[in-house]
Design a protein around this motif. Structure first.
Motif, PDB file in Angstrom:
ATOM      1  N   ASN A   2      70.636  11.612  16.794  1.00 35.15           N
ATOM      2  CA  ASN A   2      71.626  12.157  18.344  1.00 35.15           C
ATOM      3  C   ASN A   2      71.324  10.110  19.279  1.00 35.15           C
ATOM      4  OD1 ASN A   2      72.222  15.161  18.160  1.00 35.15           O
ATOM      5  ND2 ASN A   2      70.166  14.786  18.229  1.00 35.15           N
TER       6      ASN A   2
ATOM      7  N   LYS B 293      84.309  10.678  14.890  1.00 32.72           N
ATOM      8  CA  LYS B 293      85.493  11.114  16.069  1.00 32.72           C
ATOM      9  C   LYS B 293      85.846  10.730  17.663  1.00 32.72           C
ATOM     10  CE  LYS B 293      84.413  15.292  13.276  1.00 32.72           C
ATOM     11  NZ  LYS B 293      83.872  16.644  13.644  1.00 32.72           N
ATOM     12  N   ILE B 294      84.721   9.209  18.095  1.00 27.71           N
ATOM     13  CA  ILE B 294      85.173   9.080  18.875  1.00 27.71           C
ATOM     14  C   ILE B 294      86.233   8.502  19.454  1.00 27.71           C
ATOM     15  CG2 ILE B 294      84.069   7.280  20.818  1.00 27.71           C
ATOM     16  CD1 ILE B 294      81.118   7.959  19.537  1.00 27.71           C
TER      17      ILE B 294
ATOM     18  N   LYS C  23      77.674  10.431  27.979  1.00 29.36           N
ATOM     19  CA  LYS C  23      77.432  11.205  26.982  1.00 29.36           C
ATOM     20  C   LYS C  23      76.476  11.384  25.784  1.00 29.36           C
ATOM     21  CE  LYS C  23      81.720  12.650  24.460  1.00 29.36           C
ATOM     22  NZ  LYS C  23      82.193  13.543  24.369  1.00 29.36           N
ATOM     23  N   SER C  24      76.668  12.517  25.751  1.00 28.35           N
ATOM     24  CA  SER C  24      75.410  12.988  24.546  1.00 28.35           C
ATOM     25  C   SER C  24      76.550  12.580  22.663  1.00 28.35           C
ATOM     26  CB  SER C  24      74.733  14.147  24.811  1.00 28.35           C
ATOM     27  OG  SER C  24      74.185  14.210  23.261  1.00 28.35           O
ATOM     28  N   VAL C  25      75.946  12.409  22.221  1.00 32.14           N
ATOM     29  CA  VAL C  25      77.144  12.629  20.514  1.00 32.14           C
ATOM     30  C   VAL C  25      76.332  12.869  19.520  1.00 32.14           C
ATOM     31  CG1 VAL C  25      78.013   9.536  20.492  1.00 32.14           C
ATOM     32  CG2 VAL C  25      79.384  11.793  19.468  1.00 32.14           C
ATOM     33  N   LYS C  26      76.517  13.138  19.105  1.00 29.39           N
ATOM     34  CA  LYS C  26      75.948  13.322  17.463  1.00 29.39           C
ATOM     35  C   LYS C  26      75.953  12.361  16.521  1.00 29.39           C
ATOM     36  CE  LYS C  26      74.931  18.533  17.683  1.00 29.39           C
ATOM     37  NZ  LYS C  26      73.514  18.184  17.579  1.00 29.39           N
TER      38      LYS C  26
ATOM     39  N   GLU D  91      79.401  13.132  14.387  1.00 27.16           N
ATOM     40  CA  GLU D  91      80.691  12.803  15.300  1.00 27.16           C
ATOM     41  C   GLU D  91      81.305  11.291  15.660  1.00 27.16           C
ATOM     42  OE1 GLU D  91      79.875  15.414  18.470  1.00 27.16           O
ATOM     43  OE2 GLU D  91      80.456  17.211  16.406  1.00 27.16           O
ATOM     44  N   LEU D  92      80.129  10.307  15.087  1.00 26.39           N
ATOM     45  CA  LEU D  92      80.589   9.323  15.845  1.00 26.39           C
ATOM     46  C   LEU D  92      82.446   8.211  15.568  1.00 26.39           C
ATOM     47  CD1 LEU D  92      77.037   6.768  15.706  1.00 26.39           C
ATOM     48  CD2 LEU D  92      78.385   7.940  17.324  1.00 26.39           C
TER      49      LEU D  92
END
Length: 404
Positions: free
Chosen positions: A174, A115-116, A106-109, A112-113
């Motif tokens: 990213n 919010k995981i 899964k790619s995540v900015k 936004e870490l």
């Protein structure tokens, strides 16, 4: 043809370039290199024109710092697309999805870490920069409770790493989260020749001090490693080469091999072999000059090369700092003491730790009967080689007394 760039060009590489009179892009790094025989330096326009005239050619770069220049100037070669396909770990996973459909990613900015929902992700998992180098910014998460600590470490590393590397080499905007790939970890230096055939030049085994260790402290190569895994790795490279259409392409592949011999790629670094010219271990171990082999399209005669290598391992040891060490507190590093702790050191390469973030690295030849020297350095925090500034020493003593 060659692009030589920061942070480091080894003596073997620059002397090979000079000896073969391979065309070298004239940039700041190449222009400042000192060699016995002059390098065949070409100005940017000449270098680009020659590549156009040659059509397909064997182009090697020792450093990912050159990726930006290649993207800006060599779009007509198709290399920028190939580089992006492998350098971006999300795109690499997408390429291999048909071979490994079971692997979660899964790619995540970065922003936004926070919010995981970590409890919803199967563990253990690995989180790392989508565009990365060595094991910088890489973390393994085995439980929900570890996540807060890992997230705090990532945020601290982002600030520190941004100062050391250009974003083409290490981009912390990213991240990729992927399922943990089981098995022992290996690294491979190889290239695809002009016909698209993969040629393996070396295989290293990456060992760790603990289950959660993700550092690059020790890699080693040996006769047993080459003989056990070479053919299976060549088969994997053929599949990757077919998917991506690779020819005249050097690479550094990292992978895991499970107990049932299933191979899973971790990442593939394009246009180069092992970073910081670590690929030179193949020369010390097997007499293989990996640069020359690629540029001249040579293939190792492994039966002949391995004939006298029984009972020996050739190790690469990264002198990386422990996570809790502040390099500003370091007064000196005792390289002579380090060398004296090994039976047969082959070469030591020192680094300016204040600017590079590590103390250097070294190669050793280690007999099986002397393997304890490798186990010891694998677990060391290197403090036995460090002299601290007086204020730092006092602070360390105070901290230890408080902990007691």
């Amino acid at each position: 043809m060659l692009i030589l760039d920061y942070p480091y060009v080894s003596k073997l590489l620059k002397n090979t370039a000079a000896e073969l009179q391979i065309p070298v892009l004239k940039n700041e790094m190449a222009a400042g290199l000192k060699t016995e025989k002059k390098l065949n330096l070409l100005e940017e326009d000449e270098f680009i024109k020659l590549i156009k005239e040659k059509g397909e050619c064997a182009l090697y770069s020792n450093s990912e710092n050159s990726i930006g220049w290649i993207s800006e100037n060599l779009g007509f070669t198709g290399l920028p697309e190939k580089i992006e396909l492998f350098k971006n770990k999300v795109k690499f996973r997408e390429l291999l999805e048909r071979l490994y459909p079971e692997l979660y990613f899964k790619s995540v900015k970065f922003e936004e870490l926070d919010k995981i929902r970590v409890e919803e992700i199967k563990k253990p998992f690995i989180i790392k920069p989508a565009v990365g180098f060595f094991s910088l910014g890489v973390h393994k998460v085995s439980t929900n409770e570890e996540w807060d600590s890992v997230l705090k470490s990532i945020k601290a590393e982002v600030e520190e790493i941004k100062k050391l590397y250009p974003e083409q080499v290490l981009n912390m905007e990213n991240f990729i989260i992927e399922g943990n790939i089981e098995g022992e970890e290996f690294a491979v230096d190889a290239y695809f020749n002009r016909e698209g055939k993969p040629v393996v030049l070396d295989i290293f085994k990456h060992i760790f001090s603990s289950e959660n260790d993700v550092s690059d402290r020790v890699y080693f190569t040996s006769k047993k490693i080459i003989e056990t895994y070479r053919e299976a790795i060549e088969d994997l490279l053929k599949e990757i080469g077919n998917l991506a259409g690779l020819r005249n392409f050097p690479l550094h592949l990292e992978l895991r091999i499970s107990q049932d011999r299933r191979i899973q790629p971790i990442e593939l670094n394009p246009m180069r072999f092992a970073g910081l010219c670590v690929t030179d271990i193949a020369y010390f171990a097997y007499g293989i000059n990996t640069y020359r082999y690629f540029l001249e399209q040579l293939e190792p005669d492994w039966n002949k090369i391995l004939a006298d290598k029984e009972g020996k391992s050739f190790c690469f040891i990264m002198l990386n700092k422990s996570e809790d060490l502040n390099l500003k507190d370091v007064k000196a590093f005792d390289y002579e003491k380090l060398l004296s702790d090994f039976e047969k050191p082959l070469e030591l390469r020192k680094a300016d730790y204040e600017t590079r973030g590590y103390f250097g690295y070294m190669f050793t030849e280690t007999r099986d009967s002397s393997w304890s020297e490798i186990e010891r350095i694998l677990k060391s925090d290197l403090r036995e080689y460090i002299t601290f500034k007086e204020a730092a020493s006092a602070s360390s003593v105070l901290k230890n007394n408080v902990q007691k």
